[in-house]
Design a protein around this motif. Sequence first.
Motif, mmCIF file in Angstrom:
data_model
loop_
_atom_site.group_PDB
_atom_site.id
_atom_site.type_symbol
_atom_site.label_atom_id
_atom_site.label_comp_id
_atom_site.label_asym_id
_atom_site.label_seq_id
_atom_site.Cartn_x
_atom_site.Cartn_y
_atom_site.Cartn_z
ATOM 1 N N TYR A 153 1.032 -1.249 0.065
ATOM 2 C CA TYR A 153 -0.028 0.060 0.095
ATOM 3 C C TYR A 153 0.947 1.193 -0.162
ATOM 4 O O TYR A 153 0.440 2.234 -0.742
ATOM 5 N N LYS A 154 2.164 1.229 0.597
ATOM 6 C CA LYS A 154 3.173 2.336 0.889
ATOM 7 C C LYS A 154 3.308 2.672 -0.839
ATOM 8 O O LYS A 154 3.256 3.709 -1.242
ATOM 9 N N GLY A 155 3.625 1.625 -1.703
ATOM 10 C CA GLY A 155 4.111 1.751 -2.872
ATOM 11 C C GLY A 155 2.883 2.132 -3.882
ATOM 12 O O GLY A 155 3.022 3.325 -4.719
ATOM 13 N N ARG A 156 1.485 1.880 -3.535
ATOM 14 C CA ARG A 156 0.652 2.360 -4.251
ATOM 15 C C ARG A 156 0.323 3.825 -3.960
ATOM 16 O O ARG A 156 -0.271 4.680 -4.683
ATOM 17 N N ARG A 157 0.522 3.840 -2.517
ATOM 18 C CA ARG A 157 0.495 5.370 -2.301
ATOM 19 C C ARG A 157 1.109 6.319 -3.130
ATOM 20 O O ARG A 157 0.851 7.531 -3.494
ATOM 21 N N ASP A 158 2.740 6.000 -3.081
ATOM 22 C CA ASP A 158 3.535 6.871 -3.668
ATOM 23 C C ASP A 158 3.188 6.860 -5.436
ATOM 24 O O ASP A 158 3.298 7.875 -5.908
ATOM 25 N N ALA A 159 2.776 5.914 -5.879
ATOM 26 C CA ALA A 159 2.463 5.998 -7.201
ATOM 27 C C ALA A 159 1.022 6.673 -7.630
ATOM 28 O O ALA A 159 1.342 7.420 -8.715
ATOM 29 N N PHE A 160 0.339 6.467 -6.999
ATOM 30 C CA PHE A 160 -0.870 7.462 -6.627
ATOM 31 C C PHE A 160 -0.835 8.875 -6.753
ATOM 32 O O PHE A 160 -1.236 9.481 -7.673
ATOM 33 N N LEU A 161 0.031 9.084 -6.042
ATOM 34 C CA LEU A 161 0.195 10.898 -5.670
ATOM 35 C C LEU A 161 1.010 11.224 -7.022
ATOM 36 O O LEU A 161 0.960 12.570 -7.566
ATOM 37 N N GLU A 162 1.898 10.465 -7.589
ATOM 38 C CA GLU A 162 2.777 10.619 -8.721
ATOM 39 C C GLU A 162 1.749 10.943 -10.049
ATOM 40 O O GLU A 162 1.818 11.839 -10.733
ATOM 41 N N ALA A 163 0.718 9.910 -9.875
ATOM 42 C CA ALA A 163 -0.140 9.988 -11.216
ATOM 43 C C ALA A 163 -1.159 11.102 -10.993
ATOM 44 O O ALA A 163 -1.549 11.689 -11.966
ATOM 45 N N PHE A 164 -1.271 11.551 -9.804
ATOM 46 C CA PHE A 164 -2.446 12.538 -9.450
ATOM 47 C C PHE A 164 -1.875 13.786 -10.085
ATOM 48 O O PHE A 164 -2.376 14.796 -10.482
ATOM 49 N N ASP A 165 -0.399 14.113 -9.693
ATOM 50 C CA ASP A 165 0.275 15.029 -10.247
ATOM 51 C C ASP A 165 0.322 15.189 -11.767
ATOM 52 O O ASP A 165 0.126 16.342 -12.253
ATOM 53 N N ARG A 166 0.555 13.977 -12.504
ATOM 54 C CA ARG A 166 0.513 14.100 -13.763
ATOM 55 C C ARG A 166 -0.984 14.675 -14.521
ATOM 56 O O ARG A 166 -1.026 15.186 -15.485
ATOM 57 N N HIS A 167 -2.151 14.167 -13.724
ATOM 58 C CA HIS A 167 -3.186 13.995 -14.689
ATOM 59 C C HIS A 167 -4.340 15.077 -13.774
ATOM 60 O O HIS A 167 -5.246 15.603 -14.527
ATOM 61 N N LEU A 168 -4.322 15.210 -12.421
ATOM 62 C CA LEU A 168 -5.358 15.727 -11.897
ATOM 63 C C LEU A 168 -5.002 16.930 -11.163
ATOM 64 O O LEU A 168 -5.790 17.915 -10.337
ATOM 65 N N SER A 169 -3.771 17.365 -11.185
ATOM 66 C CA SER A 169 -3.235 18.513 -10.454
ATOM 67 C C SER A 169 -3.858 19.937 -11.159
ATOM 68 O O SER A 169 -4.143 20.846 -10.384
ATOM 69 N N PRO A 170 -4.287 20.106 -12.243
ATOM 70 C CA PRO A 170 -5.056 21.133 -12.752
ATOM 71 C C PRO A 170 -6.420 21.342 -12.274
ATOM 72 O O PRO A 170 -7.176 22.340 -12.018
ATOM 73 N N PHE A 171 -6.908 20.149 -11.590
ATOM 74 C CA PHE A 171 -8.326 20.230 -10.959
ATOM 75 C C PHE A 171 -8.399 20.241 -9.448
ATOM 76 O O PHE A 171 -9.430 20.691 -9.072
ATOM 77 N N ALA A 172 -7.468 19.707 -8.871
ATOM 78 C CA ALA A 172 -7.393 19.574 -7.417
ATOM 79 C C ALA A 172 -5.964 19.543 -6.827
ATOM 80 O O ALA A 172 -5.066 19.141 -7.584
ATOM 81 N N SER A 173 -6.053 19.668 -5.350
ATOM 82 C CA SER A 173 -4.647 19.306 -4.812
ATOM 83 C C SER A 173 -4.869 18.463 -3.777
ATOM 84 O O SER A 173 -6.105 18.382 -3.066
ATOM 85 N N PHE A 174 -4.047 17.874 -3.048
ATOM 86 C CA PHE A 174 -4.140 16.623 -2.160
ATOM 87 C C PHE A 174 -3.323 17.012 -0.944
ATOM 88 O O PHE A 174 -2.178 17.598 -0.838
ATOM 89 N N ASP A 175 -3.712 16.496 0.103
ATOM 90 C CA ASP A 175 -3.201 16.561 1.407
ATOM 91 C C ASP A 175 -2.093 14.825 1.524
ATOM 92 O O ASP A 175 -2.913 13.873 1.322
ATOM 93 N N VAL A 176 -0.813 15.102 1.555
ATOM 94 C CA VAL A 176 -0.288 13.802 1.731
ATOM 95 C C VAL A 176 -0.387 12.819 2.946
ATOM 96 O O VAL A 176 -0.353 13.605 3.946
ATOM 97 N N ALA A 177 -0.896 11.664 2.635
ATOM 98 C CA ALA A 177 -1.365 10.949 3.796
ATOM 99 C C ALA A 177 -0.055 10.289 4.149
ATOM 100 O O ALA A 177 0.615 9.578 3.312
ATOM 101 N N ASN A 178 0.214 10.055 5.661
ATOM 102 C CA ASN A 178 1.312 9.176 6.033
ATOM 103 C C ASN A 178 0.777 7.723 6.389
ATOM 104 O O ASN A 178 1.549 6.831 6.963
ATOM 105 N N GLY A 179 -0.462 7.475 5.909
ATOM 106 C CA GLY A 179 -0.757 6.237 6.239
ATOM 107 C C GLY A 179 -2.339 6.013 5.831
ATOM 108 O O GLY A 179 -2.818 7.010 5.304
ATOM 109 N N GLY A 180 -2.768 4.807 5.947
ATOM 110 C CA GLY A 180 -4.473 4.856 5.690
ATOM 111 C C GLY A 180 -4.762 4.396 4.316
ATOM 112 O O GLY A 180 -3.820 3.862 3.797
#
Length: 496
Positions: free
Chosen positions: A393-420
């Motif tokens: 899940y840690k790997g998936r979180r990191d990959a998710f945030l990278e993909a978010f930056d590539r595709h969804l950053s023009p529409f939203a910003s995120f809070d980095v989660a240290n877990g969950g």
Amino acid sequence: MRDKFAGSLIHLLEEQIDTGLNLATRIQNAIRRQIIVGALKRKDRLPSSRTLAAELGIARDTVEAAYQHLESEGFLTRLHGSGTFVTETGSDFLRDHGPRTRRRNVEIETGNRGRIALNLGGVRDPVTRAFSAAMPDLRAFPSSTWNRIASRIMREQAACVLNYSDPQGLRDLREEIARYLAAHRGVRCNADNVVVLTSSQQALAMISSLLLDPGDVVAVEDPGYPGVKAALKMAGADLLPVPVDGEGLRVDVLSRRRGPIRGVYVTPSHQYPTGVTLGFDRRVALIEWARSNKAWIIEDDYDSEYRYEGAPISCIQGLDPSGAILYVGTFTKTLFPGVRIAYLVAPSYLVKTFVTARTLVDGHSAYLNQAVLAEFMSGGHFTAHVRRMRELYKGRRDAFLEAFDRHLSPFASFDVANGGFQITCDVRNGVGEAESIRAAAQLGIELPSLRSLYLARPQRSGWVMGYVGLAPQEAEAAMRKLARSLGSGSQSRRRV
């Protein structure tokens, strides 16, 4: 009449050919149906069992059995020497109240709790699709190990598996839960403090109904978990929203509230939905507040195992020996939702209350899954699974945030989660929360609302995006589709 009756009966019997019912039961159903719909009226005489059997080409005993059953139900009257007739009382009732009448059905009002439940709309379980929050990856679960243990228990303990079980929970499982919580969560308890339940929602509902009276005030995190709000409202409690910041629940705001407060609900390890951790100073302050106000602390530790930077933070319950903390946990996130096992760790003086009430709700949890889980834990499979999932899940979180930056950053910003299991996102650049959620739904994408988790204002507009249930390529593909949809919507707004 007899030929017509037999013909209609044959048609109704043919409709039941694939039901698997024996012929006598099918004849009962066919005659009963004719009476109910009015095709047979009161005092109508039916063919004798001998005559009907001859017309249908079946054994007389079969028709006789059907007639006898319908007589016992009150649909038919059999008079020796006269024949078999449709009863007067039954046919009159069916005539006045059956499906052909136009009389309106009487709608009896529900109680107040029934109306509250309907208005609340229930608690919706997450679904297996992007980006459903709080949904583990079921494909990564070691099903073969679980099945092997289950098969052996079925062979060796069949009598126990098929029987009723202890309403407090299987002793072996309670001991394993107590050992695990002491070693990994810092919980102070033994097996006698553990009550095994079917879900954390059941635990919250029982806490709300047993420890609170209508009108009691309970503080809740804002934003926060909708399931606890529903449980508290069902019990008639009044909710006091307390804001959450980067260090969790604002205990200082709670302390300034006037009037009696019966309890407070917190998710301190990973606040839902923001993912922040309640700081140590605030934990101590919360315990002191509860002591001075003689209030309960309901600690929901729903996904504490999944902390990706550093070791998981210990629970609040282990800091407080006063017996004012009710600790709730679940295996639906660490294992799989279908396991239907959660637990409540209660002070010793309350255990009997919860176990007794449990017998009035659903009796007990199923023996088989409890026994399998007890061995799954004692054999080291549970902790090994959690370790594997934490890395996955840690790997998936990191990959998710990278993909978010590539595709969804023009529409939203995120809070980095240290877990969950999820991250919170704020929409921006003119993107509306409701509009984006509708656009996602048209693509088959789940985009849970952030605004809906608030009770008080100001409210953040955004999404609560789950990331652990999807492989990185699946998450990125869904983001790409969503970004295209949101991008086309933005262009349309600019043209207008």
